[in-house]
Design a protein around this motif. Structure first.
Motif, mmCIF file in Angstrom:
data_model
loop_
_atom_site.group_PDB
_atom_site.id
_atom_site.type_symbol
_atom_site.label_atom_id
_atom_site.label_comp_id
_atom_site.label_asym_id
_atom_site.label_seq_id
_atom_site.Cartn_x
_atom_site.Cartn_y
_atom_site.Cartn_z
ATOM 1 N N LEU A 158 0.702 -1.501 -0.285
ATOM 2 C CA LEU A 158 0.068 -0.234 0.026
ATOM 3 C C LEU A 158 0.978 1.150 0.019
ATOM 4 O O LEU A 158 0.841 2.360 -0.572
ATOM 5 C CB LEU A 158 -1.346 0.178 1.276
ATOM 6 C CG LEU A 158 -2.008 -0.817 1.669
ATOM 7 C CD1 LEU A 158 -2.726 -0.957 2.693
ATOM 8 C CD2 LEU A 158 -2.780 -0.765 0.066
ATOM 9 N N HIS A 159 1.826 0.735 0.874
ATOM 10 C CA HIS A 159 2.758 2.244 0.264
ATOM 11 C C HIS A 159 3.200 2.235 -0.611
ATOM 12 O O HIS A 159 2.812 4.148 -1.279
ATOM 13 C CB HIS A 159 3.937 1.948 1.349
ATOM 14 C CG HIS A 159 5.336 2.786 1.356
ATOM 15 N ND1 HIS A 159 5.137 4.010 2.256
ATOM 16 C CD2 HIS A 159 5.866 3.551 1.044
ATOM 17 C CE1 HIS A 159 6.563 5.106 2.387
ATOM 18 N NE2 HIS A 159 6.816 4.714 1.182
ATOM 19 N N LEU A 172 -3.634 3.302 6.598
ATOM 20 C CA LEU A 172 -4.172 2.383 7.239
ATOM 21 C C LEU A 172 -3.959 2.244 8.802
ATOM 22 O O LEU A 172 -4.988 1.382 9.671
ATOM 23 C CB LEU A 172 -2.789 0.944 6.429
ATOM 24 C CG LEU A 172 -2.861 0.030 6.762
ATOM 25 C CD1 LEU A 172 -4.460 -1.260 6.888
ATOM 26 C CD2 LEU A 172 -1.620 -0.886 6.490
ATOM 27 N N ALA A 173 -2.541 2.440 9.119
ATOM 28 C CA ALA A 173 -2.117 2.443 10.593
ATOM 29 C C ALA A 173 -4.112 3.523 11.870
ATOM 30 O O ALA A 173 -4.765 2.907 12.030
ATOM 31 C CB ALA A 173 -1.488 3.754 11.099
ATOM 32 N N PHE A 195 -6.422 1.189 13.980
ATOM 33 C CA PHE A 195 -6.646 1.191 15.458
ATOM 34 C C PHE A 195 -8.176 1.697 15.423
ATOM 35 O O PHE A 195 -8.480 1.496 16.573
ATOM 36 C CB PHE A 195 -5.886 2.239 15.731
ATOM 37 C CG PHE A 195 -4.704 2.469 15.964
ATOM 38 C CD1 PHE A 195 -4.402 1.470 17.004
ATOM 39 C CD2 PHE A 195 -3.641 2.978 15.274
ATOM 40 C CE1 PHE A 195 -2.622 1.205 17.000
ATOM 41 C CE2 PHE A 195 -2.417 2.795 15.580
ATOM 42 C CZ PHE A 195 -1.635 1.827 16.888
ATOM 43 N N THR A 196 -9.290 1.980 14.542
ATOM 44 C CA THR A 196 -10.246 2.030 14.388
ATOM 45 C C THR A 196 -10.854 0.625 14.392
ATOM 46 O O THR A 196 -11.979 0.858 15.348
ATOM 47 C CB THR A 196 -10.602 2.565 13.404
ATOM 48 O OG1 THR A 196 -10.168 4.122 13.141
ATOM 49 C CG2 THR A 196 -12.853 3.276 13.261
ATOM 50 N N GLY A 202 -0.574 -2.188 13.577
ATOM 51 C CA GLY A 202 -0.782 -0.417 13.542
ATOM 52 C C GLY A 202 0.225 0.303 13.973
ATOM 53 O O GLY A 202 0.355 1.017 13.097
ATOM 54 N N SER A 203 0.809 -0.541 15.262
ATOM 55 C CA SER A 203 1.856 0.558 15.433
ATOM 56 C C SER A 203 3.828 0.216 14.367
ATOM 57 O O SER A 203 3.712 1.492 14.187
ATOM 58 C CB SER A 203 2.563 0.210 16.788
ATOM 59 O OG SER A 203 1.077 0.235 17.682
ATOM 60 N N LEU A 204 3.022 -0.426 13.668
ATOM 61 C CA LEU A 204 4.432 -0.801 12.059
ATOM 62 C C LEU A 204 4.467 0.249 11.736
ATOM 63 O O LEU A 204 4.751 0.852 11.508
ATOM 64 C CB LEU A 204 4.470 -2.223 12.502
ATOM 65 C CG LEU A 204 5.335 -2.071 10.364
ATOM 66 C CD1 LEU A 204 6.486 -2.335 10.951
ATOM 67 C CD2 LEU A 204 5.327 -4.258 10.317
#
Length: 436
Positions: free
Chosen positions: A23-24, A135-136, A140-141, A354-356
């Motif tokens: 995705l990046h 994405l993060a 998290f949502t 998510g943190s990654l």
């Protein structure tokens, strides 16, 4: 079975990492194509090619090492002018120029990256990190609003028979110990809190806040039991208690000491469960993670020194320190193989992912080549030079030739490789232990 679960955790994180990288690069690819830049390759990973397929003018593929990715855009820098390059790093600069010239296909000289307006170049380069941020936020949502954050629910898990002094080692009630207000009021384990003092309750934190603020006051408490709502009168006593947050974790002061205060106390505890949060909580969590990762990057030299020292001395690693892909995979395996409910393990794995993505977002914004932030800085410098020339009615300057920064880029790349090697070795020899 434990080994299988460990492998499942690693595979989960590898797939998540591949998705994050993919995705990046899509974040770079889509605006580049929309702006007419010729893109020769879209690759996930480095090293030997595992699979690829050409669609139109672009080759899409996967390489063996899932530690990054790239797209090959035509003319990242201006074409070389044919003049010989002099200086200590002449060969490096010349090689970079030659490689850049090879990306400029005949007949596509106008479809090059460096000819784009500054704002379009910035959008292309920020597209990748922004995709990781998006994405993060989504992850998290899902965690906060879809699954919920683990905290005290309105279901009562335990009722203390008596009031024990704060800090006592006594674990059982003795004759003469005063009964707890909850026991006196007739609260039973399994009761579900409906309201206190007329305030409807959604979680145990709300009940705790009302009780702590009402020592000595008789409150009307409604509980659901066996399908009926019962009205109970409860009078919190004044007691010295260690304060906790909504998740039941101890509150600490600036010195790291547990916060103790005189508050209302009734002597009942809640069942822990996943309580869905408002939809904006995920974005707030992502923002908090961005701040933590940014702080980590500012302190990165010190953190890396600590990692090296712990590698030599065998001391425990800082759980809030940097990790390599190996370390993240190892943590994922340990989480997946722990003796905990499946949902709890899944939540921790999603949180790691998510943190990654937050780490990928922040790290790529560092304004140094070859990172995305470095390309943004080059584009901004080019825009400043053009605006300066226009202000003083001078001819537009030639585009910034970033190949001259190849020596600095090489230094940064070597440092990144060294950092990655150090972290990988440390993650194998002296890994972070979150379950000690």
């Amino acid at each position: 079975m434990e080994i299988l679960l460990y492998a499942v955790g690693i595979v989960f994180m590898l797939i998540g990492l591949g998705l994050s990288i993919g995705l990046h690069e899509i974040g770079h690819l889509v605006p580049a194509k929309l702006f007419g830049v010729r893109v020769g390759q879209y690759m996930i990973g480095f090293g030997p090619r595992v699979w690829s397929k050409r669609i139109g003018e672009t080759e899409y593929g996967v390489k063996a090492l899932p530690v990054g990715g790239f797209i090959s855009m035509s003319g990242m820098y201006p074409a070389s002018d044919g003049k010989p390059v002099r200086g200590l790093f002449a060969s490096l600069v010349q090689d970079a120029r030659s490689a850049n010239d090879e990306t400029i296909a005949e007949g596509s000289e106008e479809r090059v990256f460096y000819r784009l307006p500054v704002w379009k170049r910035i959008i292309v380069m920020l597209g990748g990190p922004v995709m990781n941020l998006i994405l993060a936020i989504v992850i998290f949502t899902v965690l906060a609003s879809g699954i919920g954050l683990q905290q005290g629910t309105t279901t009562i898990a335990s009722v203390n028979e008596c009031v024990l002094p704060a800090g006592t080692t006594q674990s059982e009630c003795e004759p003469g110990d005063p009964a707890s207000p909850a026991a006196e009021a007739g609260v039973l384990p399994g009761d579900v809190l409906v309201s206190i003092d007329g305030t409807p309750l959604d979680d145990f934190a709300e009940a705790t806040a009302i009780v702590q603020a009402s020592p000595g006051q008789t409150l009307d408490m409604v509980v659901a039991r066996d399908g009926e709502n019962l009205h109970l009168s409860i009078t919190p006593i004044t007691a010295e208690r260690a304060l906790t947050d909504a998740g039941g974790q101890p509150r600490l002061d600036a010195d790291g000491e547990q916060v103790v205060a005189e508050v209302g106390y009734v002597g009942m505890g809640a069942q822990m469960g996943f309580v869905p949060q408002p939809i904006g909580t995920g974005a707030t969590m992502a923002g908090e993670n961005v701040a933590r990762v940014a702080e980590l990057i500012v302190q990165l030299p010190v953190k890396l020194w600590d990692v090296g020292s712990s590698l030599v001395t065998g001391a425990d690693r800082d759980p809030d320190g940097p990790l390599s892909v190996v370390g993240v995979g190892r943590l994922a395996g340990e989480v997946a193989s722990t003796d905990a409910p499946i949902l709890n393990r899944f939540v921790v794995l999603l949180s790691l992912l998510g943190s990654l993505n937050i780490a990928l977002f922040v790290f790529n914004l560092i304004p140094l080549l070859p990172l995305d932030g470095g390309h943004v800085l080059v584009a901004l410098w080019d825009g400043i030079r053009r605006a300066w020339a226009k202000l003083f009615r001078r001819p537009p300057p030639a585009p910034v030739d970033a190949t001259r920064l190849v020596p600095l880029t090489v230094v940064v790349a070597v440092l990144l490789i060294a950092m990655g090697a150090l972290l990988m070795i440390a993650d194998v020899v002296n890994p972070v232990n979150l379950f000690q």
